[in-house]
Design a protein around this motif. Structure first.
Motif, mmCIF file in Angstrom:
data_model
loop_
_atom_site.group_PDB
_atom_site.id
_atom_site.type_symbol
_atom_site.label_atom_id
_atom_site.label_comp_id
_atom_site.label_asym_id
_atom_site.label_seq_id
_atom_site.Cartn_x
_atom_site.Cartn_y
_atom_site.Cartn_z
ATOM 1 N N ALA A 10 0.855 -1.261 -0.111
ATOM 2 C CA ALA A 10 0.065 -0.141 0.124
ATOM 3 C C ALA A 10 0.752 1.300 0.034
ATOM 4 N N PHE A 11 2.040 1.139 0.170
ATOM 5 C CA PHE A 11 2.882 2.232 0.450
ATOM 6 C C PHE A 11 4.321 2.108 -0.538
ATOM 7 N N THR A 12 4.227 1.891 -1.893
ATOM 8 C CA THR A 12 5.448 1.881 -2.511
ATOM 9 C C THR A 12 5.684 3.182 -3.067
ATOM 10 N N PRO A 13 7.223 3.275 -3.510
ATOM 11 C CA PRO A 13 7.544 4.670 -4.088
ATOM 12 C C PRO A 13 6.731 5.142 -5.339
ATOM 13 N N ARG A 14 6.171 3.900 -5.866
ATOM 14 C CA ARG A 14 5.233 4.408 -6.997
ATOM 15 C C ARG A 14 3.906 4.916 -6.556
ATOM 16 N N ALA A 15 3.459 4.373 -5.623
ATOM 17 C CA ALA A 15 2.267 5.084 -4.815
ATOM 18 C C ALA A 15 2.510 6.671 -4.437
ATOM 19 N N VAL A 16 3.716 6.458 -3.722
ATOM 20 C CA VAL A 16 4.011 7.844 -3.207
ATOM 21 C C VAL A 16 4.041 9.130 -4.462
ATOM 22 N N ALA A 17 4.826 8.516 -5.496
ATOM 23 C CA ALA A 17 5.007 9.309 -6.512
ATOM 24 C C ALA A 17 3.566 10.009 -7.327
ATOM 25 N N ARG A 18 2.647 8.980 -7.209
ATOM 26 C CA ARG A 18 1.225 9.282 -7.635
ATOM 27 C C ARG A 18 0.483 10.515 -6.655
ATOM 28 N N TRP A 19 0.970 10.271 -5.312
ATOM 29 C CA TRP A 19 0.552 11.360 -4.396
ATOM 30 C C TRP A 19 1.011 12.563 -4.580
ATOM 31 N N LEU A 62 -5.432 4.772 2.910
ATOM 32 C CA LEU A 62 -4.508 4.086 3.263
ATOM 33 C C LEU A 62 -4.781 2.853 4.174
ATOM 34 N N VAL A 63 -5.678 3.175 5.196
ATOM 35 C CA VAL A 63 -5.830 2.184 5.884
ATOM 36 C C VAL A 63 -6.663 1.033 5.373
ATOM 37 N N SER A 64 -7.552 1.313 4.406
ATOM 38 C CA SER A 64 -8.623 0.447 3.553
ATOM 39 C C SER A 64 -7.387 -0.471 2.645
ATOM 40 N N SER A 65 -6.462 0.195 2.154
ATOM 41 C CA SER A 65 -5.422 -0.409 1.274
ATOM 42 C C SER A 65 -4.660 -1.512 2.198
ATOM 43 N N LEU A 66 -4.023 -0.977 3.527
ATOM 44 C CA LEU A 66 -3.550 -1.780 4.629
ATOM 45 C C LEU A 66 -4.403 -2.988 4.715
ATOM 46 N N ALA A 111 19.826 7.829 7.592
ATOM 47 C CA ALA A 111 18.754 8.559 8.426
ATOM 48 C C ALA A 111 17.657 7.621 8.863
ATOM 49 N N PHE A 112 17.200 6.857 7.802
ATOM 50 C CA PHE A 112 16.034 6.028 7.814
ATOM 51 C C PHE A 112 16.511 4.522 8.182
ATOM 52 N N GLY A 113 17.830 4.325 8.664
ATOM 53 C CA GLY A 113 18.144 2.876 8.756
ATOM 54 C C GLY A 113 18.674 2.251 7.593
ATOM 55 N N ALA A 114 18.537 0.812 7.690
ATOM 56 C CA ALA A 114 19.078 0.080 6.625
ATOM 57 C C ALA A 114 18.658 -1.305 6.914
ATOM 58 N N GLY A 115 18.615 -2.147 6.016
ATOM 59 C CA GLY A 115 18.337 -3.530 5.971
ATOM 60 C C GLY A 115 16.924 -3.762 6.238
ATOM 61 N N PRO A 116 16.385 -4.902 7.019
ATOM 62 C CA PRO A 116 15.103 -5.374 6.832
ATOM 63 C C PRO A 116 13.997 -4.161 7.647
ATOM 64 N N HIS A 117 14.772 -3.408 8.583
ATOM 65 C CA HIS A 117 13.865 -2.385 9.302
ATOM 66 C C HIS A 117 14.044 -1.216 8.671
ATOM 67 N N TYR A 118 14.464 -0.956 7.454
ATOM 68 C CA TYR A 118 14.440 0.265 6.688
ATOM 69 C C TYR A 118 13.033 1.068 7.106
ATOM 70 N N CYS A 119 13.151 2.292 7.289
ATOM 71 C CA CYS A 119 11.796 2.898 7.464
ATOM 72 C C CYS A 119 10.946 3.029 6.191
ATOM 73 N N MET A 120 9.861 2.381 6.441
ATOM 74 C CA MET A 120 8.864 2.290 5.424
ATOM 75 C C MET A 120 8.386 3.496 4.778
ATOM 76 N N GLY A 121 8.325 4.599 5.511
ATOM 77 C CA GLY A 121 7.545 5.861 5.005
ATOM 78 C C GLY A 121 8.612 6.862 4.646
ATOM 79 N N ALA A 122 9.993 6.295 4.518
ATOM 80 C CA ALA A 122 11.029 7.083 4.016
ATOM 81 C C ALA A 122 10.793 8.082 2.675
ATOM 82 N N TRP A 123 9.911 7.319 1.687
ATOM 83 C CA TRP A 123 9.793 7.908 0.344
ATOM 84 C C TRP A 123 8.807 9.171 0.691
ATOM 85 N N LEU A 124 7.853 9.079 1.571
ATOM 86 C CA LEU A 124 6.873 10.141 1.851
ATOM 87 C C LEU A 124 7.478 11.289 2.536
ATOM 88 N N ALA A 125 8.403 10.941 3.610
ATOM 89 C CA ALA A 125 9.155 11.733 4.511
ATOM 90 C C ALA A 125 9.910 12.840 3.507
#
Length: 400
Positions: A102-111, A206-210, A341-355
Motif C-alpha cells: 500500500a505504500f510503494t515509491p510508485r504510490a508515493v509518486a502518484r500522491w 491508506l487504512v483500507s489499502s492496508l 537517517a532512515f536505517g538500513a536492512g529489513p527494518h528500513y523506514c517504510m515511510g522514507a519516500w513520503l518523508a
C-alpha cells in the motif's frame, strides 16, 4: 517516519540545536553502558552500522523476550512488541509486505500532485498572516498532519488528537506512566474502531489499502494491525514536522545565503533535503538497538551472542572514510555514501519516500513563496519541544 528507540539517550544536550550536537569519532566496535547500567556494544563506523542493521543475526524481537530486561521504565508505542519495527523473521516480513503493497515509491509518486497542492494551501494560509509568525503553528505542524490525515481518511476530531497521542506514543520516559498507559489505550481503541469502520465501508484511503493487503497476506494478528495503524498515524507526521522545524532553524539561522537557491531550483532543494536528513538527527537518541542471536564478527571484533548492540547512525553518517570534508559544506551535492537517517536492512523506514517528498516540496515551495523569509528572533533563544524521542523547535518566529 522511522521508529527511534529511546534506550540510548546521549548526554543532555537539549539546549543545543540538533545540527550542533556533538558526535564521537567513528571506530571499531567497543563495549559501552546503557543508561540503566547494563552492558552493550557500540558500533559507529558506517560499514559496521550497515552490517548490524542489515544482518538478520541482529534482531529487535529478542529485546522484548520474556527473559530480557525492560527496554524502558515507561510504556510507549516505540517499545510495543507488536510494532512492526520490533518484529523479526516471518512475522516482520508479513507486516512489511502488508505495508509495502500500500505504500510503494510508485504510490508515493502518484500522491505528489495533491501533496504539492496541500503545501500550496498551507502557504496560502501562511501568506494571510501578519508577520512575525510562528512557522511551527502555521506551517511545519499543520502540513504533515494534513497529509497523513488525507492519506488515512481521518476526520477533524482525530486530527486534533494526533499531537496528544504522539506525545505519549513517543514518550522519552518523562511522562507519568499512568498517563502514558491511559493515552495509549485510548489511541489503540481509536485505531481498532478505525479498522472496524474501514472493514465495514472500505475506501481509497491508506487504512483500507492496508487491510486489503493484510487479507491477502493472511495470518496477521489484530493487535499487530492496531499497532501498525497507530504507528502510521503518529509516525506519519511527527518525523516530517520535526525535520522541517530543525531544517528551518539551521537554514534561516546559519545558512541564509542558501535560501534563494532552495526556492529557485527544485533539484537543489531535493539535494539539500537529503543532506539535511543525513546530518540533522530527529532527536538526541542516535542509536538503534539490536540483539545478537549468535557470535558475529563486526569490523574485526567478535560481538558475543546475547549482546545488546547500539548502531549509532548519527556518528556513522559522519564517518570520514565515507563522507570526507566538513559535514555541512556541500549542501547541494549528492551524498558520497548511503544515508542511514532512515536505517538500513529489513527494518528500513517504510515511510522514507513520503518523508523525503514532503520535506523537499515544503522547503522548495516555502523558499519560492517567501524568498525573504528570515528568523524574527535569535536562534539561541529557541524553546524546544521536549518529552518525546524526537526534538524540534516548539515555536519558531519568522518574518518576511
Amino acid at each position: 517516519m522511522s521508529a527511534a528507540d529511546n534506550s540510548t539517550k546521549t548526554a543532555d544536550q537539549t539546549l543545543l540545536p540538533l545540527h550542533r550536537v556533538s558526535f564521537g569519532e567513528s571506530g571499531p566496535p567497543q563495549p559501552t553502558t546503557l543508561p540503566d547500567g547494563s552492558p552493550a556494544w557500540l558500533v559507529t563506523r558506517h560499514r559496521d552500522v550497515q552490517q548490524v542493521l542489515s544482518d538478520a543475526r541482529f534482531g529487535r524481537a529478542q529485546l522484548y523476550g520474556p527473559d530480557a530486561p525492560p527496554v524502558s521504565d515507561v510504556p510507549n508505542l516505540v517499545n510495543n512488541p507488536d510494532l512492526v519495527f520490533n518484529q523479526d523473521g516471518p512475522d516482520h516480513l508479513r507486516l512489511r509486505r502488508t505495508f509495502r503493497r500500500a505504500f510503494t515509491p510508485r504510490a508515493v509518486a502518484r500522491w505528489r500532485p495533491w501533496i504539492a497542492a496541500m503545501v500550496e494551501r498551507c502557504l496560502d494560509e501562511l501568506a494571510r498572516c501578519e508577520p512575525p509568525v510562528d512557522v511551527v503553528a502555521a506551517f511545519t505542524l499543520p502540513l504533515p498532519i494534513a497529509v497523513i490525515s488525507e492519506l488515512m481518511g481521518l476526520d477533524a476530531q482525530a486530527q486534533g488528537r494526533l499531537r496528544h497521542w504522539t506525545a505519549y506514543a513517543f514518550s522519552d520516559g518523562s511522562h507519568d506512566p499512568d498517563e502514558v498507559t491511559a493515552a495509549l489505550e485510548e489511541f489503540a481503541a481509536f485505531a481498532a474502531e478505525l479498522i472496524a469502520e474501514r472493514r465495514r465501508d472500505p475506501g481509497d484511503d491508506l487504512v483500507s489499502s492496508l487491510l486489503r493487503s493484510a487479507d491477502t497476506e493472511g495470518g496477521i494478528p489484530e493487535a499487530q494491525l492496531v499497532s501498525l495503524v497507530c504507528g502510521l498515524a503518529v509516525g506519519g507526521h511527527d518525523s516530517t514536522m520535526t525535520m522541517l522545524g530543525n531544517c528551518l532553524l539551521y537554514l534561516l539561522g546559519e545558512r541564509p545565503e542558501t535560501w534563494p537557491v532552495l526556492g529557485s531550483d527544485e533539484k537543489a532543494a531535493e539535494l539539500a533535503a537529503e543532506r539535511l536528513l543525513h546530518l540533522i538527527p530527529l532527536g538526541d537518541d542516535r542509536g538503534s538497538t539490536r540483539h545478537a542471536s549468535e557470535d558475529v564478527e563486526v569490523g574485526g571484533v567478535i560481538i558475543p551472542a546475547g549482546s545488546v548492540v547500539v548502531a549509532d547512525c548519527g556518528t556513522a553518517n559522519r564517518d570520514p572514510a565515507v563522507f570526507p570534508g566538513r559535514p555541512f559544506d556541500e549542501l547541494f551535492s549528492p551524498l558520497a555514501g548511503a544515508n542511514l537517517a532512515f536505517g538500513a536492512g529489513p527494518h528500513y523506514c517504510m515511510g522514507a519516500w513520503l518523508a523525503r517528498l514532503e520535506l523537499q516540496l515544503a522547503l522548495h515551495r516555502l523558499a519560492a513563496r517567501f524568498p525573504e523569509l528570515r528568523l524574527a528572533e535569535p536562534a539561541q533563544g529557541v524553546e524546544w519541544r521536549l518529552g518525546a524521542t524526537s526534538r524540534s523547535p516548539l515555536r519558531l518566529a519568522v518574518t518576511w
